[in-house]
Design a protein around this motif. Structure first.
Motif, PDB file in Angstrom:
ATOM      1  N   THR A 171      24.931  -6.898 -10.273  1.00  0.00           N
ATOM      2  CA  THR A 171      24.702  -8.065 -11.120  1.00  0.00           C
ATOM      3  C   THR A 171      24.956  -9.345 -10.348  1.00  0.00           C
ATOM      4  O   THR A 171      26.030  -9.531  -9.779  1.00  0.00           O
ATOM      5  CB  THR A 171      25.626  -8.029 -12.354  1.00  0.00           C
ATOM      6  OG1 THR A 171      25.339  -6.851 -13.114  1.00  0.00           O
ATOM      7  CG2 THR A 171      25.416  -9.252 -13.229  1.00  0.00           C
ATOM      8  N   LYS A 172      23.952 -10.205 -10.322  1.00  0.00           N
ATOM      9  CA  LYS A 172      24.097 -11.501  -9.671  1.00  0.00           C
ATOM     10  C   LYS A 172      25.195 -12.293 -10.381  1.00  0.00           C
ATOM     11  O   LYS A 172      25.184 -12.431 -11.606  1.00  0.00           O
ATOM     12  CB  LYS A 172      22.768 -12.247  -9.747  1.00  0.00           C
ATOM     13  CG  LYS A 172      22.573 -13.347  -8.724  1.00  0.00           C
ATOM     14  CD  LYS A 172      21.143 -13.863  -8.804  1.00  0.00           C
ATOM     15  CE  LYS A 172      20.847 -14.871  -7.713  1.00  0.00           C
ATOM     16  NZ  LYS A 172      19.429 -15.309  -7.749  1.00  0.00           N
ATOM     17  N   ILE A 204      18.709 -12.695  -0.855  1.00  0.00           N
ATOM     18  CA  ILE A 204      18.408 -13.805   0.042  1.00  0.00           C
ATOM     19  C   ILE A 204      19.214 -15.025  -0.398  1.00  0.00           C
ATOM     20  O   ILE A 204      19.660 -15.107  -1.549  1.00  0.00           O
ATOM     21  CB  ILE A 204      16.906 -14.140   0.045  1.00  0.00           C
ATOM     22  CG1 ILE A 204      16.427 -14.511  -1.372  1.00  0.00           C
ATOM     23  CG2 ILE A 204      16.093 -12.975   0.590  1.00  0.00           C
ATOM     24  CD1 ILE A 204      14.994 -14.969  -1.442  1.00  0.00           C
ATOM     25  N   PRO A 205      19.429 -15.992   0.484  1.00  0.00           N
ATOM     26  CA  PRO A 205      20.170 -17.202   0.090  1.00  0.00           C
ATOM     27  C   PRO A 205      19.475 -17.914  -1.060  1.00  0.00           C
ATOM     28  O   PRO A 205      18.255 -17.824  -1.229  1.00  0.00           O
ATOM     29  CB  PRO A 205      20.142 -18.057   1.365  1.00  0.00           C
ATOM     30  CG  PRO A 205      19.922 -17.085   2.474  1.00  0.00           C
ATOM     31  CD  PRO A 205      19.064 -15.991   1.906  1.00  0.00           C
ATOM     32  N   ILE A 206      20.267 -18.620  -1.867  1.00  0.00           N
ATOM     33  CA  ILE A 206      19.713 -19.370  -2.987  1.00  0.00           C
ATOM     34  C   ILE A 206      18.712 -20.395  -2.463  1.00  0.00           C
ATOM     35  O   ILE A 206      19.034 -21.178  -1.559  1.00  0.00           O
ATOM     36  CB  ILE A 206      20.829 -20.084  -3.770  1.00  0.00           C
ATOM     37  CG1 ILE A 206      21.782 -19.052  -4.366  1.00  0.00           C
ATOM     38  CG2 ILE A 206      20.252 -20.970  -4.863  1.00  0.00           C
ATOM     39  CD1 ILE A 206      23.021 -19.642  -4.963  1.00  0.00           C
ATOM     40  N   PRO A 207      17.476 -20.412  -2.985  1.00  0.00           N
ATOM     41  CA  PRO A 207      16.477 -21.371  -2.503  1.00  0.00           C
ATOM     42  C   PRO A 207      16.917 -22.813  -2.773  1.00  0.00           C
ATOM     43  O   PRO A 207      17.433 -23.133  -3.845  1.00  0.00           O
ATOM     44  CB  PRO A 207      15.227 -21.026  -3.315  1.00  0.00           C
ATOM     45  CG  PRO A 207      15.457 -19.639  -3.817  1.00  0.00           C
ATOM     46  CD  PRO A 207      16.932 -19.512  -4.011  1.00  0.00           C
ATOM     47  N   ILE A 208      16.739 -23.667  -1.784  1.00  0.00           N
ATOM     48  CA  ILE A 208      17.056 -25.088  -1.914  1.00  0.00           C
ATOM     49  C   ILE A 208      15.783 -25.894  -1.788  1.00  0.00           C
ATOM     50  O   ILE A 208      15.006 -25.706  -0.844  1.00  0.00           O
ATOM     51  CB  ILE A 208      18.066 -25.523  -0.826  1.00  0.00           C
ATOM     52  CG1 ILE A 208      19.390 -24.785  -0.991  1.00  0.00           C
ATOM     53  CG2 ILE A 208      18.284 -27.039  -0.860  1.00  0.00           C
ATOM     54  CD1 ILE A 208      20.372 -25.029   0.129  1.00  0.00           C
ATOM     55  N   CYS A 209      15.541 -26.764  -2.726  1.00  0.00           N
ATOM     56  CA  CYS A 209      14.391 -27.656  -2.644  1.00  0.00           C
ATOM     57  C   CYS A 209      14.742 -28.794  -1.694  1.00  0.00           C
ATOM     58  O   CYS A 209      15.485 -29.714  -2.051  1.00  0.00           O
ATOM     59  CB  CYS A 209      14.039 -28.197  -4.029  1.00  0.00           C
ATOM     60  SG  CYS A 209      12.662 -29.353  -4.024  1.00  0.00           S
ATOM     61  N   GLU A 210      14.253 -28.709  -0.468  1.00  0.00           N
ATOM     62  CA  GLU A 210      14.559 -29.718   0.540  1.00  0.00           C
ATOM     63  C   GLU A 210      13.553 -30.862   0.462  1.00  0.00           C
ATOM     64  O   GLU A 210      12.354 -30.664   0.615  1.00  0.00           O
ATOM     65  CB  GLU A 210      14.566 -29.078   1.933  1.00  0.00           C
ATOM     66  CG  GLU A 210      15.624 -28.003   2.105  1.00  0.00           C
ATOM     67  CD  GLU A 210      15.668 -27.451   3.507  1.00  0.00           C
ATOM     68  OE1 GLU A 210      14.913 -27.933   4.378  1.00  0.00           O
ATOM     69  OE2 GLU A 210      16.484 -26.520   3.742  1.00  0.00           O
ATOM     70  N   ILE A 211      14.068 -32.065   0.242  1.00  0.00           N
ATOM     71  CA  ILE A 211      13.218 -33.243   0.076  1.00  0.00           C
ATOM     72  C   ILE A 211      12.758 -33.721   1.457  1.00  0.00           C
ATOM     73  O   ILE A 211      13.571 -33.973   2.329  1.00  0.00           O
ATOM     74  CB  ILE A 211      13.979 -34.372  -0.636  1.00  0.00           C
ATOM     75  CG1 ILE A 211      14.641 -33.846  -1.932  1.00  0.00           C
ATOM     76  CG2 ILE A 211      13.042 -35.536  -0.932  1.00  0.00           C
ATOM     77  CD1 ILE A 211      13.676 -33.260  -2.921  1.00  0.00           C
TER      78      ILE A 211
END
Length: 262
Positions: A151-152, A250-257
């Protein structure tokens, strides 16, 4: 596998990490299963403090008794092992009553199973913060990096993972070497999230040795077209879980500006 050397390596790794983190030891959720039994034993072997939490939520009696027997076995051998029992059944039931009803009972059932794991994670971190301990994870390599069978932010929410590079068969090998209670070694693996005796194999549709084989085949680039019969069935099961649960691994996705927008 050089079993004794692997045991020593993990124990030294655990101790070095805890000492460098300037904590007193570890807190482990003990479920009555093989993974938590091995993890708690390895933590105890460091000679640091180990707090074993037994956290039933509508748990079957045999799971609870196995957990308590294992903790007693640890306490007899390691003076710095302690136990706290936190019965989360009433907390869980109260939360269920507070949540709105939904039409999709199957999805609700799955969500509540994962909620059990997250309540346990919350309890582990309560004691970790209170007593300056690290939460030791109990996931093995097949669960954590093969099919994502956890479980995450539940049993996946930990500070360190001492057995996450061990296959399930490795876990049994080390547990037998360390003389973990036979009743735990003999018990069919289960995540204990359903309030009944369903096993991991019942849920997944394949045994851990089968999944280990499929994981190896996938790692070397094999495809479904390479197999027939039961092997094809197992490989499909592995690939389905690996794909569906990739978000856990996988690592938590980050929205990179982009700089141009800054």
């Amino acid at each position: 596998m050089h079993t004794e050397k692997v045991v020593d390596y993990i124990v030294n790794w655990l101790k070095d990490y805890a000492v460098n983190a300037k904590v007193k030891g570890f807190v482990v959720g003990v479920s009555g299963g093989i993974d938590s039994a091995l993890t708690s034993t390895l933590c105890a072997m460091t000679g640091l403090e180990v707090l074993c939490l037994e956290m039933p939520i509508h748990q079957s009696e045999n799971q609870v008794s196995r957990a308590l027997n294992h903790i007693d076995w640890l306490k007899e051998r390691f003076p710095k092992v302690r136990m706290t029992q936190v019965n989360l059944t009433t907390v869980f039931d109260s939360l269920v009553e507070s949540l709105p009803k939904v039409e999709d009972e199957e999805s609700r059932f799955m969500s509540l199973a994962n909620t059990r794991a997250r309540l346990r994670m919350t309890s582990l971190y309560y004691f970790a913060a209170l007593e300056k301990l690290l939460v030791a994870g109990t996931g093995n390599k097949v669960e954590d990096f093969g099919i994502g069978f956890y479980t995450k932010y539940g049993d996946g929410g930990v500070d360190l993972s001492p057995i996450a590079d061990l296959l399930k068969t490795d876990v049994y090998r080390l547990a037998e070497f360390l003389n973990v209670n036979q009743e735990i070694i003999d018990a069919p693996p289960t995540d204990g999230l359903w309030g009944d005796n369903r096993t991991d194999e019942d849920q997944i549709g394949a045994s851990y040795p089968e999944l280990e084989w499929a994981m190896k085949m996938d790692d070397i680039g094999k495809k479904e077209s390479d197999f027939t019969g039961r092997k094809l069935e197992v490989f499909k099961i592995y690939r389905r879980y690996n794909t569906l649960n990739k978000h856990k691994m996988i690592p938590i996705p980050i929205c990179e500006i982009p700089n141009i927008l800054r």
